[in-house]
Design a protein around this motif. Structure first.
Motif, PDB file in Angstrom:
ATOM      1  N   GLU A  10      62.877 -22.263  90.045  1.00  0.00           N
ATOM      2  CA  GLU A  10      63.725 -21.397  90.859  1.00  0.00           C
ATOM      3  C   GLU A  10      65.192 -21.812  90.820  1.00  0.00           C
ATOM      4  O   GLU A  10      66.087 -20.975  90.869  1.00  0.00           O
ATOM      5  N   MET A  11      65.420 -23.124  90.749  1.00  0.00           N
ATOM      6  CA  MET A  11      66.800 -23.618  90.765  1.00  0.00           C
ATOM      7  C   MET A  11      67.345 -23.888  89.365  1.00  0.00           C
ATOM      8  O   MET A  11      68.456 -24.411  89.217  1.00  0.00           O
ATOM      9  N   ASP A  12      66.524 -23.549  88.348  1.00  0.00           N
ATOM     10  CA  ASP A  12      66.961 -23.691  86.956  1.00  0.00           C
ATOM     11  C   ASP A  12      67.356 -25.136  86.646  1.00  0.00           C
ATOM     12  O   ASP A  12      68.382 -25.399  86.027  1.00  0.00           O
ATOM     13  N   ARG A  32      75.900 -17.922  88.553  1.00  0.00           N
ATOM     14  CA  ARG A  32      74.819 -17.437  87.670  1.00  0.00           C
ATOM     15  C   ARG A  32      73.944 -16.421  88.393  1.00  0.00           C
ATOM     16  O   ARG A  32      73.588 -15.371  87.842  1.00  0.00           O
ATOM     17  N   LEU A  33      73.585 -16.730  89.641  1.00  0.00           N
ATOM     18  CA  LEU A  33      72.752 -15.821  90.411  1.00  0.00           C
ATOM     19  C   LEU A  33      73.472 -14.506  90.684  1.00  0.00           C
ATOM     20  O   LEU A  33      72.859 -13.435  90.701  1.00  0.00           O
ATOM     21  N   LEU A  51      65.355 -13.149  93.723  1.00  0.00           N
ATOM     22  CA  LEU A  51      66.741 -13.584  93.553  1.00  0.00           C
ATOM     23  C   LEU A  51      67.418 -13.762  94.920  1.00  0.00           C
ATOM     24  O   LEU A  51      68.161 -14.723  95.140  1.00  0.00           O
ATOM     25  N   ALA A  52      67.154 -12.833  95.838  1.00  0.00           N
ATOM     26  CA  ALA A  52      67.738 -12.943  97.178  1.00  0.00           C
ATOM     27  C   ALA A  52      67.273 -14.211  97.875  1.00  0.00           C
ATOM     28  O   ALA A  52      68.051 -14.887  98.570  1.00  0.00           O
ATOM     29  N   ALA A  53      65.989 -14.567  97.693  1.00  0.00           N
ATOM     30  CA  ALA A  53      65.461 -15.784  98.306  1.00  0.00           C
ATOM     31  C   ALA A  53      66.162 -17.021  97.731  1.00  0.00           C
ATOM     32  O   ALA A  53      66.493 -17.974  98.460  1.00  0.00           O
ATOM     33  N   GLN A  54      66.405 -17.018  96.418  1.00  0.00           N
ATOM     34  CA  GLN A  54      67.108 -18.147  95.802  1.00  0.00           C
ATOM     35  C   GLN A  54      68.533 -18.266  96.360  1.00  0.00           C
ATOM     36  O   GLN A  54      69.005 -19.369  96.645  1.00  0.00           O
ATOM     37  N   GLU A  76      72.587 -20.862 100.107  1.00  0.00           N
ATOM     38  CA  GLU A  76      73.499 -20.746 101.236  1.00  0.00           C
ATOM     39  C   GLU A  76      73.228 -21.812 102.293  1.00  0.00           C
ATOM     40  O   GLU A  76      74.118 -22.190 103.059  1.00  0.00           O
ATOM     41  N   ARG A  77      71.970 -22.300 102.322  1.00  0.00           N
ATOM     42  CA  ARG A  77      71.629 -23.317 103.313  1.00  0.00           C
ATOM     43  C   ARG A  77      72.032 -24.714 102.870  1.00  0.00           C
ATOM     44  O   ARG A  77      71.890 -25.672 103.615  1.00  0.00           O
TER      45      ARG A  77
END
Length: 938
Positions: free
Chosen positions: A800-802, A878-879, A928-931, A936-937
C-alpha cells in the motif's frame, strides 16, 4: 538429482512420453482384487474429432476412473466408437464423388468394402486425440458398434424383441431428410428461427356461398389436404363445421372439421389438414379418421400421382405442370396458380422454426413411409420404476423430473434407416411380402419353405438400424453379451454414466429400458448429468459464429494465421468468413499459446459445477498453466534441498509449520475425496488449488526457507523434519492431484517418490490419499494462521505504501493478549525473515505510537513506523497523480455507459465489461482514498 527439472515446465516434453509408457505397460487394464468399478465411454462417432464437449466429458470420466483405480478398485473405463451411419456414409460418398465414382453404380458390397477400408485407415482419429487429453481407457478392449461381437448381439436383440411382439413394421410419419433420403432421429434435426411467410388462401365453400381463408406456411402441401379444421368453440366458424370446401387447384371436396388442436388466434383461425405431411395434422387425421395423401417423392419432389392411404377418397390428378417439381419450385407455381384464380388473399412475413438435418442442412420433411418400430410402452414401465425405487440415481436429482416427463409421454421408436452402412435389418420378404425375421438367412429360408410349402426366393430388407439402437445396448454388449462372460458378471451393472442432458432421452433412457429387458438389472447405478460447454459470453459454440475452440489447439497452441484459416475453412459466404476472421484477430492477437493437457483438464474440472452449462474462458486456462508452472517450480525447490540421502535420514523433529501443513493436507484430502464422491468436481479443483497454490507454495515453502537456511538457529533434526515434510507432503499432494493433472504429476512423482523410499511403476497405480484427521494439530493451525496473518499485514503495508520489498522495516506491536506475546516471541525468527524486519518492539497499552501504517490481526495492532522509510511528500504527489488518472478513466467509462446508443447497440458482453470496469475503478478510488488518509495521519 534435479537435472530433469532444471528447465521450465514444458508440457510437450512429458505428455507423449508419459502416455506411451502408461499404455505400453497396460496400466489402464483392470487389476487387483478390489471391488469392480466401471464407466462406459459414450461412443463418439468414428468420423468425429475431439471437440470441447468431448474433452470436458472425457476429463470428468478420467478423473473418476483414475481416482477409483488408485483406490485399489478393479477399474474399467470401457472405450469404443460408434459406426455413425449417416455421417460415415456421407463422408465416403463425398470421397467417391471426388474420384468420379458413385455408390449406386458400385453396388452395396463394394461400397461397404470401401467404407471398411476408410474405417481401418482413418477411423481412429478421435481416440488418438483422447490419448492426447490423457484419457485412461483400457484400449485393449476397444469396441466398435459394427464389430463382429456387437453385430451378433444387435441381431439377437432385434430377433428377440420381434418374437416378443415389441418390434413391428408400420407406415407412419417420420423426420425425412430428402437429400440423404432416410429417416432421421429428432437429435439429428436442428430447428432454428428463420424468416418465412404466412400465406392466406381462400378455400371456396362447396355450396358456392363464399370462402374460408386458410393461413399456411407451406402452400405446396395443399395438394395433399383432406380437411380444413377450426376450433369447435370459435364463434366465427362453428356454423361451418360439417360442411365442405372445394380444394383449390385440385378441385376435390374436403370437410370442415372441429378440433381442439386449432389455435383461433393463429392466422385466420382456419388450418389446412395434411396428415401425410405434418405431425400435428397426422394426429388430427387419426382422431377424425381422415385419409393420408402422400404428394412427395423421397427427394421431396411432387409425385406424378398421389399415393392414397384410406378409404372413400378420390384424390384427383396432380396438374401436369407441377409433376416432378422440387417442393420449393412447386410452391412458387402453386402460389402463381392461386393468384391467377384470385384465391391468394395476402402474404405476411412470419418467423418460423425451420427443422434442418444436422448433416445435410436440408429442410426436414414429415414423410409417410414404412419403417421398423420398437413398441416402447412395455419397456418404459420398468425403466420408470427403476428410478422411482432408487436403483438408478440422477445427479443432480432435478433431472429425475425430466426423465419421468419424457418416459411417461414416450412414443414408439423408429429404428430403421435407409442407408447401407450399419446393421442391416435381419428381415427377409417372401414373394407376397410376408416378413421372416431370423438370425441368419438360412433360418429365414427354412421358415419360408415351411410357410409356402416349397423353397422360394427371399429378398432381404435393405434398411439398416438406427445407430442409437446398437448404442442402447452398449453397457452389456461391450462386456460380451449374449455370452455369459466373466466381464459381464464383474462389471455389469456399471457404476456411473457421465453424459450431457441433451441425450437423456435418446441414449440414457433407452439403455435403461433395454438393460432391464435383457440383463434383468439396470445398466448403471448413477447418472451424472453435466452441462454444455459455451464460450466466454455464454453463447453456444458454432462454426458459423466462429467461436469454436479445438481442445488440441489449446494443448499444442496455434498461430493466429492458422487459427483464422481453421475457423473460416469451409464457409462459403465471404461475409461470414470475413466476420469470423475479424473476430478471431480481435480476440486472439497472438494466436493461442500451448497450455498443455493438464492446464486444460484442471480448467474443465474447476468449471464443472453440477448441472450448469460452463462458460469457457481462455484466461482460466492461462491461469491454470501458471498453476502448473508453480507446481513444477515448487517441486524443483523441494528436490534442491536434498543433496544426498543423508539429508533425510536420521532423527527428525517437526516444527509448528510442519504440523500445520500436514494438517492442511489432511483437510484437503478429506475435501477432495468427499467432492469426488459427490461429483462436485469444481469443489475438488478448488480444494486442490487452495492447498497447492496458497498453503504449500505460497506459505509452507516460505516458512521452510528460514529453517533450511538456519536463520532461526534450527537444529539438524528440525531441518531433517522440514526436508522430509517438504517431500512427503508434496508426494501425497501429487497423488491427490494426479486424476486431474495426470501428466505433470507423473513426471514429478517419478522424481519425488524415490527420494522418500516410495516405489511403484506409476503414480497412476499409487494409493489415493485418504485423510487422517487425527494428524490435524489445532494448536499448530492456530499459531501458523496467526503467523501468516502478521506477515500478510506487514506485506500489505509494503504494497500500500509502495515500499521496496528488500527494505528492512521497523515493527511495533501493541495490544493483543498473552497468546499474541507468546507467538511473537516463539515465531520471531519467521516474522523477521519473511517480513524483512530491522527490529520488532512492543508498545505498552495506551502508549502513543509514532506516525505509522496500521494493520490489525485480531486485537493485535501491527504498526510500521514510516519516518525514514518513505518520502511522505513524494508519496503524496504520486497518489495525487494516480487519483487524477483514475478520475479521468472513470469519467470516460461513465460517459460511455450513460449513452443510450451504446447500451442499445453494443453487444451485451461489451456493456458488461464496461460496467465491470467502472466497478473496478470505484474500488481502486476507495483504496487510494484510504492510502491518502493514512498519509494525512502521519
Amino acid at each position: 538429482m534435479t537435472d530433469a527439472l532444471d528447465r521450465p515446465f514444458a508440457p510437450a516434453e512429458i505428455e507423449a512420453q508419459c502416455y506411451a509408457r502408461w499404455e505400453a505397460r497396460g496400466l489402464f487394464q483392470p487389476a487387483g482384487d478390489g471391488a469392480p468399478y466401471c464407466i462406459m465411454l459414450p461412443p463418439p462417432n468414428v468420423t468425429g474429432t475431439l471437440h470441447m464437449g468431448h474433452a470436458f466429458q472425457d476429463t470428468l470420466m478420467d478423473i473418476l476412473t483414475r481416482v477409483h483405480r488408485m483406490r485399489g478398485e478393479r477399474t474399467l473405463w470401457q472405450p469404443g466408437t460408434d459406426h455413425a451411419g449417416i455421417a460415415t456414409q456421407m463422408l465416403v460418398e463425398r470421397q467417391l464423388a471426388q474420384a468420379g465414382e458413385d455408390r449406386q453404380r458400385m453396388g452395396r458390397s463394394a461400397f461397404l468394402a470401401r467404407v471398411w477400408q476408410w474405417r481401418h485407415e482413418s477411423g481412429g482419429h478421435i481416440t488418438r486425440q483422447m490419448r492426447r487429453l490423457g484419457a485412461s481407457c483400457d484400449w485393449s478392449r476397444e469396441r466398435f458398434t459394427l464389430d463382429r461381437g456387437l453385430s451378433r448381439a444387435v441381431t439377437e436383440v432385434f430377433v428377440r424383441l420381434h418374437d416378443e411382439g415389441l418390434i413391428y413394421r408400420g407406415k407412419r410419419l417420420v423426420n425425412w431428410d430428402p437429400v440423404l433420403r432416410t429417416a432421421v432421429s429428432d437429435l439429428e434435426v436442428v430447428s432454428e428461427a428463420e424468416q418465412g411467410s404466412l400465406w392466406h388462401i381462400r378455400y371456396p365453400l362447396s355450396n358456392g356461398n363464399g370462402t374460408l381463408v386458410v393461413a399456411t406456411t407451406r402452400p405446396e402441401t395443399l395438394l395433399g389436404d383432406v380437411a380444413v379444421a377450426v376450433h369447435p368453440e370459435d364463434p366465427r366458424y362453428a356454423a361451418f363445421i360439417g360442411k365442405t370446401l372445394r380444394l383449390p387447384i385440385m378441385d376435390r371436396e374436403i370437410p370442415i372439421i372441429g378440433d381442439d388442436h386449432v389455435d383461433p388466434a393463429f392466422g385466420s383461425g382456419c388450418v389446412k389438414i395434411t396428415p401425410a405431411h405434418d405431425f400435428n395434422d397426422y394426429q388430427v387425421g387419426q382422431r377424425h379418421g381422415l385419409a393420408l395423401l402422400n404428394i412427395f417423392t423421397p427427394d421431396a419432389r411432387i409425385r406424378d400421382h398421389i399415393e392414397v392411404f384410406g378409404d372413400n377418397v378420390i384424390a384427383g390428378d396432380i396438374p401436369e405442370d407441377l409433376r416432378g417439381l422440387d417442393r420449393y419450385a412447386a410452391r412458387k407455381q402453386i402460389l402463381a396458380l392461386l393468384e391467377a384464380e384470385n384465391l391468394l388473399e395476402r402474404t405476411d412475413e412470419h418467423p418460423l422454426m425451420v427443422p434442418r438435418g444436422d448433416r445435410s442442412q436440408a429442410v426436414i420433411e414429415p414423410y409417410l413411409t414404412d419403417q421398423w418400430y420398437v413398441r416402447v410402452a412395455p419397456l418404459a414401465e420398468p425403466a420408470i420404476r427403476a428410478v422411482e425405487e432408487g436403483r438408478i440415481r440422477f445427479v443432480p436429482e432435478n433431472w429425475n423430473k425430466t426423465y419421468f416427463d419424457w418416459m411417461q409421454r414416450i412414443e414408439d421408436w423408429c429404428i430403421s434407416r435407409q442407408l447401407w452402412w450399419g446393421h442391416q435389418i435381419p428381415a427377409w420378404y417372401g414373394p407376397d411380402g410376408k416378413i421372416f425375421v431370423a438370425r441368419r438367412e438360412e433360418e429365414a429360408q427354412s421358415e419360408a419353405t415351411r410357410h409356402y410349402g416349397m423353397p422360394v426366393v427371399l429378398e432381404r430388407d435393405p434398411d439398416v438400424l438406427d445407430t442409437w439402437f446398437s448404442s442402447a445396448l452398449w453397457p452389456f454388449t461391450t462386456l460380451g453379451w449374449p455370452e455369459k462372460t466373466l466381464d459381464l458378471a464383474q462389471f455389469y451393472p456399471t457404476s456411473v454414466l457421465v453424459t450431457g442432458f441433451d441425450i437423456i432421452f435418446f441414449w440414457v433412457a433407452r439403455m435403461i429400458m433395454l438393460g432391464l429387458r435383457f440383463m434383468g438389472d439396470v445398466p448403471f447405478r448413477e447418472v451424472y448429468v453435466h452441462g454444455l460447454v459455451r464460450d466466454a459470453e455464454g453463447q453456444k459454440m458454432s462454426k458459423s459464429k466462429g467461436n469454436v475452440l479445438d481442445p488440441i489447439d489449446l494443448i499444442d497452441g496455434i498461430s493466429l494465421e492458422d487459427l483464422v484459416a481453421k475457423r473460416t475453412r469451409g464457409l462459403m459466404q465471404p461475409q461470414m468468413a470475413a466476420k469470423i476472421e475479424k473476430a478471431t484477430r480481435k480476440e486472439f492477437t497472438d494466436g493461442i499459446p500451448a497450455f498443455g493437457a493438464d492446464a486444460l483438464r484442471f480448467t474443465f474440472a474447476a468449471l464443472a459445477t453440477q448441472g450448469r452449462d460452463i462458460k469457457f474462458d481462455l484466461k482460466r486456462v492461462e491461469g491454470n498453466r501458471n498453476f502448473c508452472n508453480k507446481l513444477w517450480n515448487a517441486s524443483r525447490f523441494a528436490l534442491m534441498q536434498i543433496q544426498s540421502s543423508g539429508d533425510l535420514e536420521g532423527e527428525r523433529a517437526l516444527l509448528t509449520p510442519e504440523r500445520w501443513i500436514i494438517g492442511r493436507l489432511q483437510r484437503c484430502e478429506a475435501a477432495v475425496n468427499n467432492a469426488i464422491d459427490q461429483y462436485r468436481f469444481a469443489d475438488a479443483a478448488h480444494a486442490l488449488y487452495q492447498f497447492f497454490w496458497s498453503d504449500y507454495c505460497d506459505w509452507y515453502i516460505e516458512l521452510a526457507k528460514p529453517v533450511l537456511r538456519g536463520d532461526s538457529a534450527s537444529t539438524p533434526e528440525q531441518q531433517r523434519g522440514t526436508r522430509n515434510t517438504l517431500l512427503r507432503v508434496l508426494e501425497a499432494g501429487l497423488r491427490l492431484m494426479h486424476p486431474v493433472m495426470p501428466f505433470l504429476t507423473e513426471a514429478l512423482w517419478q522424481r519425488v517418490a524415490p527420494m522418500i523410499g516410495k516405489t511403484g511403476d506409476s503414480i497412476a497405480l499409487a494409493p489415493y490419499p485418504v485423510a487422517d484427521l487425527s494428524r490435524i494439530d489445532a494448536q499448530a493451525d492456530a499459531d501458523t494462521e496467526w503467523l501468516i496473518a502478521v506477515i500478510r499485514a506487514i506485506r500489505s503495508v509494503r504494497g500500500e505504501m509502495d515500499i521496496a520489498p528488500g527494505k528492512a522495516l521497523p515493527l511495533l506491536l501493541q495490544g493483543g493478549d498473552a497468546s499474541d506475546r507468546r507467538r511473537a516471541e516463539q515465531y520471531a525468527s519467521w516474522i523477521f525473515a519473511l517480513g524483512r524486519l530491522a527490529r520488532m518492539d512492543w508498545l505498552a497499552s495506551g502508549q502513543e505510537a509514532p506516525p505509522a501504517a496500521l494493520q490489525l490481526v485480531g486485537d493485535l495492532r501491527i504498526l510500521v513506523p514510516l519516518a525514514g522509510v518513505i518520502d511522505i511528500t513524494a508519496e503524496r504527489a504520486r497518489l495525487a497523480r494516480e487519483q487524477q488518472r483514475l478520475e479521468q478513466d472513470r469519467a470516460k467509462t461513465t460517459a460511455k455507459l450513460v449513452q443510450e446508443s451504446f447500451r442499445s447497440r453494443a453487444p451485451a458482453a461489451v456493456v458488461a465489461r464496461e460496467e465491470e470496469r467502472l466497478r473496478e475503478l470505484d474500488a481502486a478510488q476507495l483504496q487510494l482514498a484510504a492510502q491518502m488518509q493514512r498519509l494525512e495521519r502521519l
